[in-house]
Motif scaffolding. Structure first.
Motif, PDB file in Angstrom:
ATOM      1  N   VAL A   1       0.700  -1.294   0.149  1.00 50.51           N
ATOM      2  CA  VAL A   1       0.200  -0.067  -0.153  1.00 50.51           C
ATOM      3  C   VAL A   1       1.049   1.265  -0.128  1.00 50.51           C
ATOM      4  CG1 VAL A   1      -1.584   1.393   1.182  1.00 50.51           C
ATOM      5  CG2 VAL A   1      -1.680  -1.220   1.280  1.00 50.51           C
ATOM      6  N   VAL A   2       0.762   2.054  -1.127  1.00 45.54           N
ATOM      7  CA  VAL A   2       1.574   3.098  -0.954  1.00 45.54           C
ATOM      8  C   VAL A   2       0.705   4.538  -1.426  1.00 45.54           C
ATOM      9  CG1 VAL A   2       3.518   2.092  -1.952  1.00 45.54           C
ATOM     10  CG2 VAL A   2       1.680   2.826  -3.509  1.00 45.54           C
ATOM     11  N   SER A   3       1.343   5.692  -1.281  1.00 45.13           N
ATOM     12  CA  SER A   3       0.573   7.108  -1.549  1.00 45.13           C
ATOM     13  C   SER A   3       0.559   7.172  -2.840  1.00 45.13           C
ATOM     14  CB  SER A   3       1.325   8.196  -0.591  1.00 45.13           C
ATOM     15  OG  SER A   3       2.478   8.554  -1.324  1.00 45.13           O
ATOM     16  N   PRO A   4      -0.055   8.189  -3.528  1.00 42.78           N
ATOM     17  CA  PRO A   4       0.046   8.449  -4.759  1.00 42.78           C
ATOM     18  C   PRO A   4       1.252   9.250  -5.186  1.00 42.78           C
ATOM     19  CG  PRO A   4      -1.999   9.573  -3.869  1.00 42.78           C
ATOM     20  CD  PRO A   4      -1.270   8.813  -2.655  1.00 42.78           C
ATOM     21  N   GLU A   5       2.013   9.683  -4.533  1.00 45.64           N
ATOM     22  CA  GLU A   5       3.340  10.573  -4.775  1.00 45.64           C
ATOM     23  C   GLU A   5       4.007   9.574  -5.855  1.00 45.64           C
ATOM     24  OE1 GLU A   5       4.582  12.769  -0.914  1.00 45.64           O
ATOM     25  OE2 GLU A   5       4.574  10.763  -0.331  1.00 45.64           O
ATOM     26  N   ALA A   6       4.707  10.278  -6.826  1.00 46.39           N
ATOM     27  CA  ALA A   6       5.595   9.772  -7.712  1.00 46.39           C
ATOM     28  C   ALA A   6       6.630   8.883  -7.048  1.00 46.39           C
ATOM     29  CB  ALA A   6       6.006  10.723  -8.796  1.00 46.39           C
ATOM     30  N   LYS A   7       7.168   9.477  -6.065  1.00 45.29           N
ATOM     31  CA  LYS A   7       8.408   8.880  -5.288  1.00 45.29           C
ATOM     32  C   LYS A   7       7.895   7.567  -4.756  1.00 45.29           C
ATOM     33  CE  LYS A   7      10.038  10.890  -1.826  1.00 45.29           C
ATOM     34  NZ  LYS A   7      10.768  11.872  -0.875  1.00 45.29           N
ATOM     35  N   ALA A   8       6.844   7.479  -4.062  1.00 49.11           N
ATOM     36  CA  ALA A   8       6.277   6.329  -3.629  1.00 49.11           C
ATOM     37  C   ALA A   8       5.745   5.206  -4.901  1.00 49.11           C
ATOM     38  CB  ALA A   8       5.103   6.357  -2.868  1.00 49.11           C
ATOM     39  N   GLN A   9       5.260   5.484  -5.828  1.00 48.34           N
ATOM     40  CA  GLN A   9       4.924   4.763  -6.896  1.00 48.34           C
ATOM     41  C   GLN A   9       6.256   4.084  -7.648  1.00 48.34           C
ATOM     42  OE1 GLN A   9       1.812   3.786  -8.019  1.00 48.34           O
ATOM     43  NE2 GLN A   9       1.216   5.026  -6.159  1.00 48.34           N
ATOM     44  N   ARG A  10       7.261   5.176  -7.768  1.00 53.59           N
ATOM     45  CA  ARG A  10       8.401   4.485  -8.361  1.00 53.59           C
ATOM     46  C   ARG A  10       9.187   3.578  -7.188  1.00 53.59           C
ATOM     47  NH1 ARG A  10      10.097   8.982  -9.178  1.00 53.59           N
ATOM     48  NH2 ARG A  10      11.560   9.560  -7.282  1.00 53.59           N
ATOM     49  N   ARG A  11       9.196   3.795  -6.029  1.00 54.27           N
ATOM     50  CA  ARG A  11       9.690   2.971  -5.199  1.00 54.27           C
ATOM     51  C   ARG A  11       8.821   1.647  -5.285  1.00 54.27           C
ATOM     52  NH1 ARG A  11      10.504   6.698  -0.015  1.00 54.27           N
ATOM     53  NH2 ARG A  11      12.154   7.574  -0.650  1.00 54.27           N
ATOM     54  N   ALA A  12       7.692   1.520  -5.270  1.00 54.51           N
ATOM     55  CA  ALA A  12       6.883   0.199  -5.240  1.00 54.51           C
ATOM     56  C   ALA A  12       7.220  -0.537  -6.608  1.00 54.51           C
ATOM     57  CB  ALA A  12       5.314   0.669  -5.498  1.00 54.51           C
ATOM     58  N   TYR A  13       7.403   0.230  -7.735  1.00 55.91           N
ATOM     59  CA  TYR A  13       7.875  -0.380  -9.067  1.00 55.91           C
ATOM     60  C   TYR A  13       9.148  -1.226  -8.743  1.00 55.91           C
ATOM     61  CZ  TYR A  13       9.567  -1.038 -13.667  1.00 55.91           C
ATOM     62  OH  TYR A  13      10.184  -1.613 -14.813  1.00 55.91           O
ATOM     63  N   GLU A  14      10.233  -0.396  -8.283  1.00 54.44           N
ATOM     64  CA  GLU A  14      11.655  -0.849  -7.928  1.00 54.44           C
ATOM     65  C   GLU A  14      11.578  -2.060  -6.827  1.00 54.44           C
ATOM     66  OE1 GLU A  14      13.545   2.659  -6.538  1.00 54.44           O
ATOM     67  OE2 GLU A  14      13.738   3.506  -8.551  1.00 54.44           O
ATOM     68  N   LEU A  15      10.713  -2.060  -6.090  1.00 57.23           N
ATOM     69  CA  LEU A  15      10.465  -3.148  -5.053  1.00 57.23           C
ATOM     70  C   LEU A  15      10.087  -4.390  -5.796  1.00 57.23           C
ATOM     71  CD1 LEU A  15       9.464  -3.004  -1.338  1.00 57.23           C
ATOM     72  CD2 LEU A  15       8.190  -4.774  -2.850  1.00 57.23           C
ATOM     73  N   ASN A  16       8.962  -4.278  -6.641  1.00 55.25           N
ATOM     74  CA  ASN A  16       8.590  -5.457  -7.271  1.00 55.25           C
ATOM     75  C   ASN A  16       9.744  -5.918  -8.299  1.00 55.25           C
ATOM     76  OD1 ASN A  16       5.923  -6.346  -6.556  1.00 55.25           O
ATOM     77  ND2 ASN A  16       4.773  -4.832  -7.751  1.00 55.25           N
TER      78      ASN A  16
ATOM     79  N   ARG B   1       5.423 -10.900  -7.771  1.00 52.38           N
ATOM     80  CA  ARG B   1       5.086  -9.315  -7.699  1.00 52.38           C
ATOM     81  C   ARG B   1       4.083  -9.042  -6.687  1.00 52.38           C
ATOM     82  NH1 ARG B   1       6.925  -5.958 -11.614  1.00 52.38           N
ATOM     83  NH2 ARG B   1       8.058  -6.990 -13.278  1.00 52.38           N
ATOM     84  N   LEU B   2       4.239  -7.882  -5.997  1.00 49.50           N
ATOM     85  CA  LEU B   2       3.052  -7.574  -5.116  1.00 49.50           C
ATOM     86  C   LEU B   2       2.114  -6.762  -5.920  1.00 49.50           C
ATOM     87  CD1 LEU B   2       5.033  -6.516  -1.959  1.00 49.50           C
ATOM     88  CD2 LEU B   2       3.884  -8.596  -2.250  1.00 49.50           C
ATOM     89  N   GLU B   3       0.734  -7.084  -5.459  1.00 48.74           N
ATOM     90  CA  GLU B   3      -0.262  -5.943  -5.733  1.00 48.74           C
ATOM     91  C   GLU B   3       0.279  -4.728  -5.208  1.00 48.74           C
ATOM     92  OE1 GLU B   3      -3.902  -7.427  -4.131  1.00 48.74           O
ATOM     93  OE2 GLU B   3      -3.622  -9.612  -4.875  1.00 48.74           O
ATOM     94  N   ILE B   4      -0.046  -3.638  -6.160  1.00 54.33           N
ATOM     95  CA  ILE B   4       0.186  -2.479  -5.606  1.00 54.33           C
ATOM     96  C   ILE B   4      -1.293  -1.542  -5.303  1.00 54.33           C
ATOM     97  CG2 ILE B   4       1.265  -0.004  -6.012  1.00 54.33           C
ATOM     98  CD1 ILE B   4       3.254  -2.333  -5.547  1.00 54.33           C
ATOM     99  N   HIS B   5      -1.397  -1.024  -4.173  1.00 57.34           N
ATOM    100  CA  HIS B   5      -2.795  -0.451  -3.921  1.00 57.34           C
ATOM    101  C   HIS B   5      -2.389   0.845  -3.664  1.00 57.34           C
ATOM    102  CE1 HIS B   5      -5.515  -4.116  -3.561  1.00 57.34           C
ATOM    103  NE2 HIS B   5      -4.503  -4.614  -3.442  1.00 57.34           N
ATOM    104  N   THR B   6      -3.152   1.743  -4.173  1.00 57.45           N
ATOM    105  CA  THR B   6      -2.802   3.303  -3.858  1.00 57.45           C
ATOM    106  C   THR B   6      -3.776   3.968  -3.060  1.00 57.45           C
ATOM    107  OG1 THR B   6      -1.388   3.394  -6.184  1.00 57.45           O
ATOM    108  CG2 THR B   6      -2.128   5.335  -5.093  1.00 57.45           C
ATOM    109  N   ALA B   7      -3.450   4.378  -1.920  1.00 58.76           N
ATOM    110  CA  ALA B   7      -4.324   5.287  -1.166  1.00 58.76           C
ATOM    111  C   ALA B   7      -4.581   6.510  -1.757  1.00 58.76           C
ATOM    112  CB  ALA B   7      -3.918   5.442   0.284  1.00 58.76           C
ATOM    113  N   PRO B   8      -5.744   7.165  -1.824  1.00 57.66           N
ATOM    114  CA  PRO B   8      -6.050   8.465  -2.146  1.00 57.66           C
ATOM    115  C   PRO B   8      -5.193   9.709  -1.541  1.00 57.66           C
ATOM    116  CG  PRO B   8      -8.026   7.833  -0.895  1.00 57.66           C
ATOM    117  CD  PRO B   8      -7.122   6.772  -0.929  1.00 57.66           C
ATOM    118  N   PHE B   9      -4.876  10.652  -2.310  1.00 53.71           N
ATOM    119  CA  PHE B   9      -4.535  12.123  -1.336  1.00 53.71           C
ATOM    120  C   PHE B   9      -5.739  12.342  -0.665  1.00 53.71           C
ATOM    121  CE2 PHE B   9      -0.958  12.891  -4.666  1.00 53.71           C
ATOM    122  CZ  PHE B   9       0.112  12.825  -3.757  1.00 53.71           C
TER     123      PHE B   9
END
Length: 172
Positions: A112-127, A137-145
């Protein structure tokens, strides 16, 4: 915990805890608390001071976080209140690197990550790291701002700067 239970992972400094953090935590519990067998489990990584210094755009912000013990106590109290609404259990782990247990736990299902670009990039790199280590791969769930009264997102920095309170109400 049985293997039928979904495991959702998220991480952060959680200082001060605000409505944006609550949106992340709700998303994690919703992700883990699914229909079917098993109650689910949420793993919340609490960033230690050394990692916070590495991951902050302004490393001086890490000095304003306070002791990890106090942050853990506040986070645990918040999670205790939230957990009563969901069937999933939770635990808090200390993040001593930028990926934490999400990079290596074969039983994890979602990040579960925030919608910030940095968080999205880290999620991609983690996968990508998980795939390189023969993990799924993990499912990526993005919480709303969550936005404040002024239409700008709530952030810990804005709270520390005295612009808004933890609910996004303007203070200036």
């Amino acid at each position: 915990m049985t293997r039928n239970e979904r495991i959702a992972i998220l991480g952060g400094t959680f200082t001060p805890i605000h409505n944006g953090h609550r949106a992340l935590l709700h998303t994690a519990f919703q992700t883990a608390s699914h229909d079917g067998t098993g109650d689910g489990h949420v793993i919340v990584g609490l960033t230690d001071s050394a990692v916070a210094t590495q991951t902050r755009s302004d490393p001086d912000h890490a000095a304003q976080l306070g002791p990890i013990e106090e942050r853990r106590d506040r986070l645990d109290a918040e999670l205790e209140n939230l957990a009563n609404t969901y069937s999933a259990s939770y635990e808090i782990v200390t993040l001593e690197d930028t990926h934490g247990p999400a990079a290596s736990r074969p039983d994890a299902d979602a990040l579960v990550v925030s919608p910030e670009a940095k968080a999205q990039r880290r999620a991609y790199e983690l996968n990508e790291t998980r795939v390189a280590n023969d993990l799924p791969r993990l499912e990526i769930h993005t919480a709303p701002f969550v936005v404040a009264e002024d239409g700008t997102r709530i952030s810990s920095t804005r709270i520390r700067n005295g612009e808004i309170d933890e609910h996004g109400r303007l203070l200036e």
